[in-house]
Design a protein around this motif. Sequence first.
Motif, mmCIF file in Angstrom:
data_model
loop_
_atom_site.group_PDB
_atom_site.id
_atom_site.type_symbol
_atom_site.label_atom_id
_atom_site.label_comp_id
_atom_site.label_asym_id
_atom_site.label_seq_id
_atom_site.Cartn_x
_atom_site.Cartn_y
_atom_site.Cartn_z
ATOM 1 N N ILE A 30 0.890 -1.206 0.023
ATOM 2 C CA ILE A 30 0.135 0.050 -0.012
ATOM 3 C C ILE A 30 0.742 1.251 0.118
ATOM 4 N N VAL A 31 1.775 1.231 0.919
ATOM 5 C CA VAL A 31 2.792 2.410 0.923
ATOM 6 C C VAL A 31 3.488 2.763 -0.399
ATOM 7 N N LEU A 32 4.078 1.612 -0.908
ATOM 8 C CA LEU A 32 4.654 1.777 -2.323
ATOM 9 C C LEU A 32 3.682 2.188 -3.384
ATOM 10 N N PHE A 33 2.642 1.684 -3.394
ATOM 11 C CA PHE A 33 1.513 2.056 -4.557
ATOM 12 C C PHE A 33 1.301 3.685 -4.063
ATOM 13 N N LEU A 34 0.956 4.135 -2.868
ATOM 14 C CA LEU A 34 0.778 5.580 -2.593
ATOM 15 C C LEU A 34 2.151 6.258 -3.200
ATOM 16 N N ALA A 35 3.224 6.001 -2.937
ATOM 17 C CA ALA A 35 4.433 6.703 -3.205
ATOM 18 C C ALA A 35 4.695 6.773 -4.740
ATOM 19 N N ALA A 36 4.097 5.579 -5.314
ATOM 20 C CA ALA A 36 4.202 5.983 -6.755
ATOM 21 C C ALA A 36 2.992 6.737 -7.190
ATOM 22 N N LEU A 37 2.007 7.103 -6.760
ATOM 23 C CA LEU A 37 1.063 8.236 -6.942
ATOM 24 C C LEU A 37 1.344 9.471 -6.626
ATOM 25 N N LEU A 38 2.148 9.526 -5.544
ATOM 26 C CA LEU A 38 2.291 10.845 -4.759
ATOM 27 C C LEU A 38 3.908 11.121 -4.516
ATOM 28 N N PRO A 39 4.754 11.848 -5.558
ATOM 29 C CA PRO A 39 6.048 12.043 -5.551
ATOM 30 C C PRO A 39 6.687 12.509 -4.414
ATOM 31 N N LEU A 40 5.686 13.313 -3.484
ATOM 32 C CA LEU A 40 6.498 14.008 -2.642
ATOM 33 C C LEU A 40 6.341 13.108 -1.361
ATOM 34 N N LEU A 41 5.480 11.955 -1.287
ATOM 35 C CA LEU A 41 5.582 11.329 -0.153
ATOM 36 C C LEU A 41 6.821 10.121 -0.538
ATOM 37 N N ALA A 42 6.800 9.800 -1.844
ATOM 38 C CA ALA A 42 7.960 9.007 -2.246
ATOM 39 C C ALA A 42 9.246 9.635 -1.896
ATOM 40 N N ALA A 43 9.533 10.965 -2.110
ATOM 41 C CA ALA A 43 10.816 11.780 -1.669
ATOM 42 C C ALA A 43 10.766 11.760 0.059
ATOM 43 N N SER A 44 9.831 11.911 0.777
ATOM 44 C CA SER A 44 10.120 11.699 2.210
ATOM 45 C C SER A 44 10.365 10.420 2.614
ATOM 46 N N LEU A 45 9.764 9.323 1.969
ATOM 47 C CA LEU A 45 10.357 8.049 2.407
ATOM 48 C C LEU A 45 11.771 7.664 2.128
ATOM 49 N N ILE A 46 11.838 8.131 1.066
ATOM 50 C CA ILE A 46 13.818 8.169 0.557
ATOM 51 C C ILE A 46 14.500 8.711 1.689
ATOM 52 N N LEU A 47 14.100 9.807 1.978
ATOM 53 C CA LEU A 47 14.572 10.619 3.119
ATOM 54 C C LEU A 47 14.920 10.036 4.390
ATOM 55 N N LEU A 48 13.491 9.396 4.765
ATOM 56 C CA LEU A 48 13.795 8.657 6.143
ATOM 57 C C LEU A 48 14.466 7.587 5.994
ATOM 58 N N TRP A 49 14.533 6.713 5.059
ATOM 59 C CA TRP A 49 15.354 5.550 4.947
ATOM 60 C C TRP A 49 16.692 5.893 4.961
ATOM 61 N N LEU A 50 17.017 7.059 4.138
ATOM 62 C CA LEU A 50 18.477 7.710 4.332
ATOM 63 C C LEU A 50 18.855 7.856 5.948
ATOM 64 N N VAL A 51 18.059 8.734 6.561
ATOM 65 C CA VAL A 51 18.441 9.005 8.118
ATOM 66 C C VAL A 51 18.548 7.707 8.815
ATOM 67 N N ASP A 52 17.487 6.632 8.538
ATOM 68 C CA ASP A 52 17.631 5.717 9.251
ATOM 69 C C ASP A 52 18.852 4.646 9.066
ATOM 70 N N ARG A 53 19.407 4.601 7.713
ATOM 71 C CA ARG A 53 20.542 3.841 7.404
ATOM 72 C C ARG A 53 21.731 4.557 7.548
ATOM 73 N N LEU A 54 21.836 5.724 7.248
ATOM 74 C CA LEU A 54 23.175 6.580 7.500
ATOM 75 C C LEU A 54 23.399 7.252 8.662
ATOM 76 N N ILE A 55 22.258 8.024 9.294
ATOM 77 C CA ILE A 55 22.619 9.000 10.650
ATOM 78 C C ILE A 55 22.411 8.117 11.818
ATOM 79 N N LEU A 56 21.196 7.629 11.805
ATOM 80 C CA LEU A 56 20.910 7.014 13.174
ATOM 81 C C LEU A 56 21.881 5.959 13.741
ATOM 82 N N PRO A 57 22.575 5.110 12.944
ATOM 83 C CA PRO A 57 23.479 4.271 13.488
ATOM 84 C C PRO A 57 24.593 5.048 14.302
#
Length: 158
Positions: free
Chosen positions: A115-142
Motif C-alpha cells: 500500500i505504501v509503495l502504491f501511494l508513493a508511486a502516485l504521490l512523488p513528495l511522499l516517495a521523496a520523504s520516504l527515501i529521506l527517512l530511509w537514508l536517515v535510518d540507514r546513514l545517520i541513526l547508526p
Amino acid sequence: MFGPPNGNVWTLTTQTQNRPLVRKVSYDPVTGIEVARSGFADKHVIDRAVGYGIAWHEGQLFGLVNQLIGVATALAMLTLAVSGFLMWRRRKPDDAIGAPPMPRDPARLKGVAAIVLFLAALLPLLAASLILLWLVDRLILPRLPRVARWLGMARAVR
C-alpha cells in the motif's frame, strides 16, 4: 465583468463564488447581438466535478448548511489531533518517543508495504520523504545511538 474585445467579440463573465452558477456571454460590440453563451452545464464532466468540489470546499455549494458541515469537519479534525497527542503523551515511556514495535506478522507487513509503495508511486513528495527517512535510518541513526534508542529503534544501535 467587461473585458477587452476578443477579436470582434465582447465577453461578460459572472464572478460568483458558486461555481455552478458561473455564466459567460459574448456579444458583438457593434450591434450588441449575443453571439455565444456558455454555462456550467456546457463544461466537460471533469470541469463540472472540479467546480462542484471547489464550491463545496469554499462553503458556497448550498449555503449555510455547507458552511456548518465545514466547521464541524474542522472541529472534528482539531479534536482528533489534540486527543491523539494527549493519548500518546499519556502512554509513551519516559525515556523514549513511544513508537509502536514492528509487527510480527510478515504477511501484514507485506500488505502495508504494498500500500505504501502504491501511494508513493502516485504521490512523488511522499516517495521523496520516504527515501529521506530511509537514508536517515540507514546513514545517520547508526551514528547517534542515544537518538536511535529514544526513537525506539534498537536496530540502529549496533
